[in-house]
Design an enzyme around this catalytic site. Structure first.
Site, PDB file in Angstrom:
ATOM      1  N   LYS A 110     -22.827  36.612  26.208  1.00  0.00           N
ATOM      2  CA  LYS A 110     -22.155  35.622  27.046  1.00  0.00           C
ATOM      3  C   LYS A 110     -21.683  36.315  28.313  1.00  0.00           C
ATOM      4  O   LYS A 110     -21.358  37.502  28.312  1.00  0.00           O
ATOM      5  CB  LYS A 110     -20.950  35.015  26.324  1.00  0.00           C
ATOM      6  CG  LYS A 110     -21.270  34.413  24.983  1.00  0.00           C
ATOM      7  CD  LYS A 110     -20.043  33.789  24.334  1.00  0.00           C
ATOM      8  CE  LYS A 110     -18.873  34.732  24.204  1.00  0.00           C
ATOM      9  NZ  LYS A 110     -19.177  35.924  23.380  1.00  0.00           N
ATOM     10  N   HIS A 229     -11.141  32.218  25.958  1.00  0.00           N
ATOM     11  CA  HIS A 229     -10.211  33.329  25.765  1.00  0.00           C
ATOM     12  C   HIS A 229      -8.830  32.958  26.303  1.00  0.00           C
ATOM     13  O   HIS A 229      -8.087  33.813  26.766  1.00  0.00           O
ATOM     14  CB  HIS A 229     -10.716  34.596  26.478  1.00  0.00           C
ATOM     15  CG  HIS A 229     -12.065  35.033  26.037  1.00  0.00           C
ATOM     16  ND1 HIS A 229     -13.183  34.814  26.798  1.00  0.00           N
ATOM     17  CD2 HIS A 229     -12.476  35.661  24.907  1.00  0.00           C
ATOM     18  CE1 HIS A 229     -14.250  35.300  26.158  1.00  0.00           C
ATOM     19  NE2 HIS A 229     -13.841  35.814  25.010  1.00  0.00           N
ATOM     20  N   ASP A 424       3.234  12.062   3.968  1.00  0.00           N
ATOM     21  CA  ASP A 424       2.089  12.652   4.664  1.00  0.00           C
ATOM     22  C   ASP A 424       2.050  12.324   6.148  1.00  0.00           C
ATOM     23  O   ASP A 424       1.078  12.631   6.829  1.00  0.00           O
ATOM     24  CB  ASP A 424       0.775  12.212   4.007  1.00  0.00           C
ATOM     25  CG  ASP A 424       0.685  10.694   3.840  1.00  0.00           C
ATOM     26  OD1 ASP A 424       1.533   9.987   4.420  1.00  0.00           O
ATOM     27  OD2 ASP A 424      -0.221  10.236   3.124  1.00  0.00           O
ATOM     28  N   ASP A 426       1.919   9.452   7.878  1.00  0.00           N
ATOM     29  CA  ASP A 426       1.142   8.355   8.454  1.00  0.00           C
ATOM     30  C   ASP A 426       1.758   6.979   8.241  1.00  0.00           C
ATOM     31  O   ASP A 426       1.185   5.974   8.659  1.00  0.00           O
ATOM     32  CB  ASP A 426      -0.280   8.362   7.888  1.00  0.00           C
ATOM     33  CG  ASP A 426      -0.326   7.987   6.406  1.00  0.00           C
ATOM     34  OD1 ASP A 426       0.741   7.986   5.746  1.00  0.00           O
ATOM     35  OD2 ASP A 426      -1.439   7.701   5.907  1.00  0.00           O
ATOM     36  N   CYS A 427       2.924   6.898   7.604  1.00  0.00           N
ATOM     37  CA  CYS A 427       3.478   5.594   7.250  1.00  0.00           C
ATOM     38  C   CYS A 427       3.786   4.754   8.485  1.00  0.00           C
ATOM     39  O   CYS A 427       3.485   3.558   8.529  1.00  0.00           O
ATOM     40  CB  CYS A 427       4.732   5.770   6.394  1.00  0.00           C
ATOM     41  SG  CYS A 427       5.412   4.222   5.760  1.00  0.00           S
ATOM     42  N   THR A 470      -2.671   3.236   0.490  1.00  0.00           N
ATOM     43  CA  THR A 470      -1.812   2.674  -0.547  1.00  0.00           C
ATOM     44  C   THR A 470      -0.943   1.541  -0.005  1.00  0.00           C
ATOM     45  O   THR A 470      -0.820   0.482  -0.627  1.00  0.00           O
ATOM     46  CB  THR A 470      -0.914   3.786  -1.129  1.00  0.00           C
ATOM     47  OG1 THR A 470      -1.754   4.802  -1.684  1.00  0.00           O
ATOM     48  CG2 THR A 470      -0.018   3.237  -2.219  1.00  0.00           C
ATOM     49  N   SER A 471      -0.342   1.751   1.165  1.00  0.00           N
ATOM     50  CA  SER A 471       0.515   0.715   1.733  1.00  0.00           C
ATOM     51  C   SER A 471      -0.264  -0.560   1.999  1.00  0.00           C
ATOM     52  O   SER A 471       0.217  -1.668   1.709  1.00  0.00           O
ATOM     53  CB  SER A 471       1.156   1.216   3.033  1.00  0.00           C
ATOM     54  OG  SER A 471       2.026   2.287   2.795  1.00  0.00           O
ATOM     55  N   THR A 522      10.708   4.089  -3.441  1.00  0.00           N
ATOM     56  CA  THR A 522       9.514   3.476  -2.875  1.00  0.00           C
ATOM     57  C   THR A 522       9.909   2.154  -2.240  1.00  0.00           C
ATOM     58  O   THR A 522      11.059   1.706  -2.330  1.00  0.00           O
ATOM     59  CB  THR A 522       8.432   3.215  -3.940  1.00  0.00           C
ATOM     60  OG1 THR A 522       8.896   2.184  -4.823  1.00  0.00           O
ATOM     61  CG2 THR A 522       8.108   4.470  -4.727  1.00  0.00           C
ATOM     62  N   ASP A 577      13.268   6.774   2.030  1.00  0.00           N
ATOM     63  CA  ASP A 577      11.832   6.614   1.832  1.00  0.00           C
ATOM     64  C   ASP A 577      11.246   5.813   2.999  1.00  0.00           C
ATOM     65  O   ASP A 577      11.754   4.734   3.344  1.00  0.00           O
ATOM     66  CB  ASP A 577      11.547   5.878   0.521  1.00  0.00           C
ATOM     67  CG  ASP A 577      10.065   5.674   0.328  1.00  0.00           C
ATOM     68  OD1 ASP A 577       9.354   6.650   0.072  1.00  0.00           O
ATOM     69  OD2 ASP A 577       9.613   4.516   0.480  1.00  0.00           O
TER      70      ASP A 577
END
Length: 592
Positions: A110, A229, A424, A426-427, A470-471, A522, A577
């Site tokens: 390179k 770099h 996680d 993302d809720c 899940t939600s 929950t 929660d």
């Protein structure tokens, strides 16, 4: 990302190459020391010495380049210096000796000053030490960057980026077929002359063992034209544009012939140009994002009338953990180009098999138009209910749903922050996506106070199709069950009594699909509290729901996302929660 998993910074390169040799038993390593650091040659242990050898290398930190491309059909050896530091000329000479053969050796580097000097010095020293073999070692410098203009780079030239990987593959395949040194060099030089690459990143990388840099990009900023770099690019952009705006501009930078300072590749832009597209992960980008970039790059080429003959995508040349990507285009010969280096020959060499762990799968065919199945259902195709159940005040019903959706959108950041600790992460996004979908069908008139049952069905379908996970499943089951329960009432108007009975039935149905029971930390906790208290009055039910949501701060997780989070961590942060908080946001907005 400033943390790394390693034994020590000085041993990282040797440790990594030992691991690569474990992965590929056809390889061998030849380590040497430079101070406290290791410089390593990794090479084919038993090469076919009747064929041309390809040697490359440079500083480490660009994996899989160059070490993981050593294998049958690509490279014969790679010389690996410390992270971002060129190896010494002595180690390069050692590599030439290790792959010594009857057909000759091509050194490909390179275009970075240290690599050019050390690999070039090794070539000259080897020729001086072995005058009888001086004509059997050739040297090629590859520079494919289009970010640095001719004026700025008039002395040093274009930087070498991911496009060099195509040179490795095509030249290596020709060598494996038995091509002569002159033939392999000619093809490699031709491919090099028709490459353009541009890089983009959301942040610079961090080199193990070094201080944290103060050149961070802003939270909503990206950099265009940076090197591998940590060299800064030529432009920063804020806010980060969507891909369908960013990618066409990048493609235009490679294909344009109107800017004399940056027009490096001889595109004709007459509808007859054909290319190989390489989308490269610079190290820290998700596969999900990379695939989206591939689709947008192909679309941008289509719109410019450029035909894409092959697509390669994946991690080819990184800058450690840099969250970014580069786009490379190899301009193929024009149809009227009558030479031994034809498009068919180039593509066949690119398609030849390569037994090297770093080379990525490709289809070996021209990409076809994307075929997508027609949608079988959507939220706005619900059949009319047999007996329309009406809200007491249709406008108030619709306004309440609109308030709940907007409240969720406003709370996205807060809920996301909670979920980064308790789940996680993302809720908040999941709920906001659902809220956006509900607002869309509300504005389309699908959700209406004149038909409460079909409104619940529409919300259920949005949860299923838009939210996912899940939600999405829980919300979809609950609202679908709520629609069924409402349909069983003979009333014409959805009174508080009707809602109370239907909600109780829907909750019971939801319980058949989840083991969560209060107190469980929950969304079931505040939902159950509200449903149970509703027969005694709406205001009391809202208060019971709020209290239940707040109590999730102190409850041991028994189900849901928090069940996988270490208990002491939750106790320390006392965060509620996120799913329960989402229910709280919805019901509070409905109550206003």
């Amino acid at each position: 990302m400033f943390k790394h998993l390693l034994n020590s910074p000085p041993s990282l390169v040797l440790d990594a190459l030992r691991g690569l040799a474990v992965l590929n038993p056809l390889l061998a390593i030849d380590p040497a020391h430079r101070g406290s650091f290791h410089v390593v040659v990794i090479y084919l242990a038993n090469p076919d010495r009747s064929k041309v050898a390809l040697v490359c290398g440079g500083g480490s930190g660009h994996e899989p380049s160059h070490s993981a491309f050593v294998g049958q059909g690509i490279l014969s050896a790679a010389v690996c210096g410390n992270v971002f530091a060129s190896p010494s000329a002595g180690q390069v000479r050692r590599a030439i000796d290790l792959v010594s053969n009857d057909a000759g050796t091509l050194i490909i580097v390179k275009n970075y000053t240290g690599d050019v000097l050390n690999f070039g010095l090794a070539k000259e020293q080897y020729a001086a030490l072995h005058p009888d073999k001086s004509d059997r070692v050739k040297f090629l410098i590859v520079g494919d960057d289009v970010a640095v203009g001719r004026e700025q780079g008039k002395i040093v030239g274009r930087r070498g980026l991911a496009g060099v990987c195509l040179v490795y593959k095509i030249a290596g395949a020709l060598a494996a077929r038995g091509g002569s040194l002159d033939e392999v060099y000619a093809v490699a030089e031709y491919i090099s002359s028709r490459l353009g690459t541009i890089g983009v990143a959301l942040e610079h990388c961090h080199v193990p063992g070094t201080a944290i840099s103060d050149t961070h990009l802003g939270a909503n900023e990206l950099e265009i034209g940076l090197g591998i770099h940590n060299e800064s690019g030529f432009r920063r952009v804020s806010p980060v544009p969507p891909l369908n705006e960013l990618i066409p501009n990048l493609v235009q930078m490679i294909t344009s012939t109107t800017d004399p300072d940056r027009s490096f590749v001889p595109f004709k832009n007459d509808g007859r140009d054909r290319v190989v597209l390489l989308v490269n992960n610079l190290g820290g980008l998700s596969e999900l994002e990379l695939s989206a970039i591939v689709g947008e790059a192909k679309s941008a080429l289509d719109k410019q009338g450029i035909k894409t003959m092959r697509v390669l995508a994946g991690t080819f040349m990184t800058s450690l953990n840099m969250p970014g990507f580069s786009v490379s285009l190899l301009l193929l010969p024009s149809p009227e180009f009558n030479n031994a280096i034809s498009t068919d020959r180039i593509l066949s060499l690119l398609d030849d098999p390569a037994n090297a762990p770093g080379w990525k799968w490709s289809s070996k065919t021209e990409p076809k138009a994307i075929s997508e199945a027609a949608s079988s259902s959507s939220a706005n195709t619900a059949p009319p209910s047999q007996s329309a159940l009406k809200a007491p005040d249709a406008r108030s019903f619709e306004s309440a749903i609109e308030r709940a959706c907007k409240a969720l959108l406003a709370a996205e950041g807060e809920i996301t922050d909670m979920d980064k600790i308790a789940g996680d992460g993302d809720c908040g996004l999941t709920l906001s996506v659902g809220a956006t979908g509900v607002l869309e069908v509300l504005n389309e008139g699908v959700i209406t106070g004149g038909d409460v049952i079909n409104s619940m069905i529409a919300i259920s379908r949005v949860a299923e199709e838009k939210m996912g996970g899940t939600s999405g499943a829980l919300y979809s089951i609950f609202f679908s069950s709520l629609a069924q329960a409402l349909a069983r009432f003979s009333a014409a108007v959805a009174t508080t009594e009707v809602w109370s009975g239907a909600l109780k039935s829907a909750l019971a149905q939801l319980y058949t699909y989840t083991r969560a029971r209060p107190p469980s930390r929950t969304l079931v906790d505040p939902l159950t509290a509200f449903v149970d208290a509703l027969p005694a009055g709406f205001e009391g039910a809202v208060k019971a729901m709020q209290d239940a949501a707040e109590r999730t701060r102190d409850i041991e997780a028994k189900a849901g996302r928090s069940a996988y989070v270490e208990g002491d961590w939750l106790k320390e942060h006392k965060v509620p929660d996120p799913g329960a908080w989402g229910v709280k946001v919805i019901i509070e907005a409905l109550a206003k």
